[in-house]
Design a protein around this motif. Structure first.
Motif, mmCIF file in Angstrom:
data_model
loop_
_atom_site.group_PDB
_atom_site.id
_atom_site.type_symbol
_atom_site.label_atom_id
_atom_site.label_comp_id
_atom_site.label_asym_id
_atom_site.label_seq_id
_atom_site.Cartn_x
_atom_site.Cartn_y
_atom_site.Cartn_z
ATOM 1 N N THR A 1 50.084 55.956 -10.680
ATOM 2 C CA THR A 1 50.406 57.285 -10.181
ATOM 3 C C THR A 1 49.930 58.292 -11.213
ATOM 4 O OG1 THR A 1 52.460 56.419 -9.244
ATOM 5 C CG2 THR A 1 52.176 58.797 -9.261
ATOM 6 N N TYR B 1 46.289 52.216 -4.999
ATOM 7 C CA TYR B 1 46.785 50.909 -4.612
ATOM 8 C C TYR B 1 45.603 49.953 -4.470
ATOM 9 C CZ TYR B 1 51.401 52.774 -3.287
ATOM 10 O OH TYR B 1 52.655 53.342 -3.295
ATOM 11 N N THR C 1 57.046 55.996 -6.661
ATOM 12 C CA THR C 1 56.157 54.976 -6.144
ATOM 13 C C THR C 1 56.743 54.305 -4.917
ATOM 14 O OG1 THR C 1 55.326 54.572 -8.357
ATOM 15 C CG2 THR C 1 54.948 52.847 -6.720
ATOM 16 N N GLN C 2 55.904 54.132 -3.910
ATOM 17 C CA GLN C 2 56.297 53.392 -2.717
ATOM 18 C C GLN C 2 55.793 51.957 -2.853
ATOM 19 O OE1 GLN C 2 55.302 55.454 0.944
ATOM 20 N NE2 GLN C 2 55.949 57.420 0.085
ATOM 21 N N TYR C 3 56.694 51.017 -2.593
ATOM 22 C CA TYR C 3 56.359 49.599 -2.667
ATOM 23 C C TYR C 3 56.298 49.050 -1.251
ATOM 24 C CZ TYR C 3 57.204 50.074 -7.614
ATOM 25 O OH TYR C 3 57.122 50.485 -8.925
ATOM 26 N N PHE C 4 55.210 48.340 -0.975
ATOM 27 C CA PHE C 4 54.937 47.905 0.388
ATOM 28 C C PHE C 4 55.309 46.445 0.623
ATOM 29 C CE2 PHE C 4 52.562 51.301 2.518
ATOM 30 C CZ PHE C 4 52.409 52.185 1.467
ATOM 31 N N GLY C 5 55.676 46.166 1.868
ATOM 32 C CA GLY C 5 55.898 44.796 2.300
ATOM 33 C C GLY C 5 54.576 44.130 2.640
ATOM 34 N N PRO C 6 54.630 42.867 3.071
ATOM 35 C CA PRO C 6 53.420 42.097 3.346
ATOM 36 C C PRO C 6 52.756 42.424 4.678
ATOM 37 C CG PRO C 6 55.347 40.760 3.718
ATOM 38 C CD PRO C 6 55.840 42.045 3.159
ATOM 39 N N ILE D 1 51.300 57.166 8.078
ATOM 40 C CA ILE D 1 52.754 57.203 8.115
ATOM 41 C C ILE D 1 53.245 57.355 9.559
ATOM 42 C CG2 ILE D 1 52.795 59.715 7.767
ATOM 43 C CD1 ILE D 1 55.386 57.271 6.327
ATOM 44 N N PHE E 1 50.797 48.461 -5.744
ATOM 45 C CA PHE E 1 50.729 49.662 -6.554
ATOM 46 C C PHE E 1 49.960 49.426 -7.852
ATOM 47 C CE2 PHE E 1 51.789 53.537 -8.483
ATOM 48 C CZ PHE E 1 52.271 53.297 -9.773
ATOM 49 N N LEU F 1 45.568 53.538 6.890
ATOM 50 C CA LEU F 1 47.033 53.521 6.817
ATOM 51 C C LEU F 1 47.594 54.892 7.139
ATOM 52 C CD1 LEU F 1 48.079 51.578 3.620
ATOM 53 C CD2 LEU F 1 49.192 51.418 5.822
ATOM 54 N N PHE G 1 46.813 58.584 3.031
ATOM 55 C CA PHE G 1 45.832 57.662 2.471
ATOM 56 C C PHE G 1 44.406 58.025 2.843
ATOM 57 C CE2 PHE G 1 47.968 54.062 0.526
ATOM 58 C CZ PHE G 1 49.275 54.197 0.972
ATOM 59 N N PHE H 1 53.271 48.171 8.278
ATOM 60 C CA PHE H 1 53.790 47.958 6.932
ATOM 61 C C PHE H 1 55.067 48.762 6.722
ATOM 62 C CE2 PHE H 1 50.615 45.464 4.863
ATOM 63 C CZ PHE H 1 49.424 45.787 5.473
ATOM 64 N N ALA I 1 55.737 61.533 2.613
ATOM 65 C CA ALA I 1 54.700 60.618 3.098
ATOM 66 C C ALA I 1 53.527 60.539 2.144
ATOM 67 C CB ALA I 1 54.209 61.077 4.468
ATOM 68 N N LEU I 2 52.902 59.377 2.101
ATOM 69 C CA LEU I 2 51.631 59.214 1.420
ATOM 70 C C LEU I 2 50.521 59.390 2.450
ATOM 71 C CD1 LEU I 2 52.234 56.101 -0.876
ATOM 72 C CD2 LEU I 2 52.259 58.526 -1.491
ATOM 73 N N TYR J 1 54.533 52.390 8.102
ATOM 74 C CA TYR J 1 53.146 52.815 8.190
ATOM 75 C C TYR J 1 52.430 51.906 9.185
ATOM 76 C CZ TYR J 1 53.477 55.614 3.874
ATOM 77 O OH TYR J 1 53.795 56.558 2.920
ATOM 78 N N TYR K 1 60.083 53.444 4.753
ATOM 79 C CA TYR K 1 58.992 53.997 5.551
ATOM 80 C C TYR K 1 58.402 52.923 6.468
ATOM 81 C CZ TYR K 1 58.923 56.934 1.311
ATOM 82 O OH TYR K 1 59.261 57.734 0.243
ATOM 83 N N PHE L 1 48.175 58.504 -5.898
ATOM 84 C CA PHE L 1 48.493 57.095 -6.076
ATOM 85 C C PHE L 1 47.258 56.244 -5.816
ATOM 86 C CE2 PHE L 1 53.160 57.497 -6.088
ATOM 87 C CZ PHE L 1 53.306 58.780 -5.596
ATOM 88 N N LYS M 1 47.320 41.186 3.053
ATOM 89 C CA LYS M 1 48.488 41.510 2.230
ATOM 90 C C LYS M 1 48.774 43.007 2.265
ATOM 91 C CE LYS M 1 48.267 37.566 -0.788
ATOM 92 N NZ LYS M 1 48.381 37.052 -2.172
ATOM 93 N N GLY M 2 49.946 43.356 1.764
ATOM 94 C CA GLY M 2 50.309 44.764 1.684
ATOM 95 C C GLY M 2 49.702 45.417 0.456
ATOM 96 N N PRO M 3 49.586 46.754 0.476
ATOM 97 C CA PRO M 3 49.064 47.465 -0.701
ATOM 98 C C PRO M 3 49.930 47.194 -1.925
ATOM 99 C CG PRO M 3 49.109 48.900 1.222
ATOM 100 C CD PRO M 3 49.851 47.664 1.595
#
Lengths: 110, 112
Positions: A49, A36, B100-105, B45, A46, B43, A100, B90, A97-98, B35, B33, A34, A42-44
């Protein structure tokens, strides 16, 4: 143990100067790789993939490619708004889990 | 139309206190999740829940306790906060694994 190494740590480009970011990985059975983008505070977000070697994906000025050992994020004719940290992550077949890498901080100057 | 939201965005507290961070997703995902992003921006987990069941529990001090009241929410409670807990936390969500994992702020936690 899964490992993700990104290089370079930081990259400064002139607007319009194309380049590539590298993500080398070792994983016991790749489910997905992935990419990002993360802006400060801010958050990652996307981007792509990739699931198997030889796969390529494109979005605007970005193109991601995958081999059995590494992935590249090619940035063509970057603009200042492409400045961000680009994160690569792998997901193994065995889990959710990802994992990174530490990211590449990209700065594009006008 | 926020997809993954977290509250609060900033949390400043004293050592020894107990605090909670809340996460909600409106994407209809079944997996969530937590993180942690440290000062070097790495980052990592911490936990994952699938359909309200804990499926990932990394080597994290047991002062950290996640709770998932339903598929759309995942909260993180931290007891006896320490200086080293300062980081950005996060929340993310996905539809099962391999997606796909979508992340919060993010929630920036500062322990004084």
């Amino acid at each position: 143990e899964d490992q993700v190494t990104q290089s370079p740590e930081a990259l400064r480009l002139q607007e319009g100067e194309s380049s590539s970011l590298n993500c080398s990985y070792t994983v016991s059975g790749l489910r997905g790789l992935f990419w990002y983008r993360q802006d400060p505070g801010k958050g990652p977000e996307f981007l792509f993939t990739l699931y198997s070697a030889g796969e390529e994906k494109e979005k605007e000025r970005l193109k991601a490619t995958l081999t059995k050992k590494e992935s590249f994020l090619h940035i063509t004719a970057p603009k200042p708004e492409d400045s961000a940290t680009y994160l690569c992550a792998v997901q193994a077949n065995s889990g959710y889990a990802l994992n990174f890498g530490k990211g590449t901080s990209l700065l594009v100057t006008p | 139309d926020t997809a993954v939201s977290q509250t609060p965005k900033y949390l400043v507290t004293q050592m020894g206190n107990d605090k909670s961070i809340k996460c909600e997703q409106n994407l209809g995902h079944d997996t969530m999740y937590w993180y942690k992003q440290d000062s070097k921006k790495f980052l990592k987990i911490m936990f994952s829940y699938n359909n309200k069941e804990l499926i990932i529990n990394e080597t994290v001090p047991n002062r950290f306790s996640p709770k998932s009241p339903d598929k759309a929410h995942l909260n993180l409670h931290i007891n006896s906060l320490e200086l080293g807990d300062s980081a950005v936390y996060f929340c993310a969500s996905s539809q099962s694994s391999g997606n796909t994992q979508y992340f919060g702020p993010g929630t920036r936690l500062t322990v004084l």
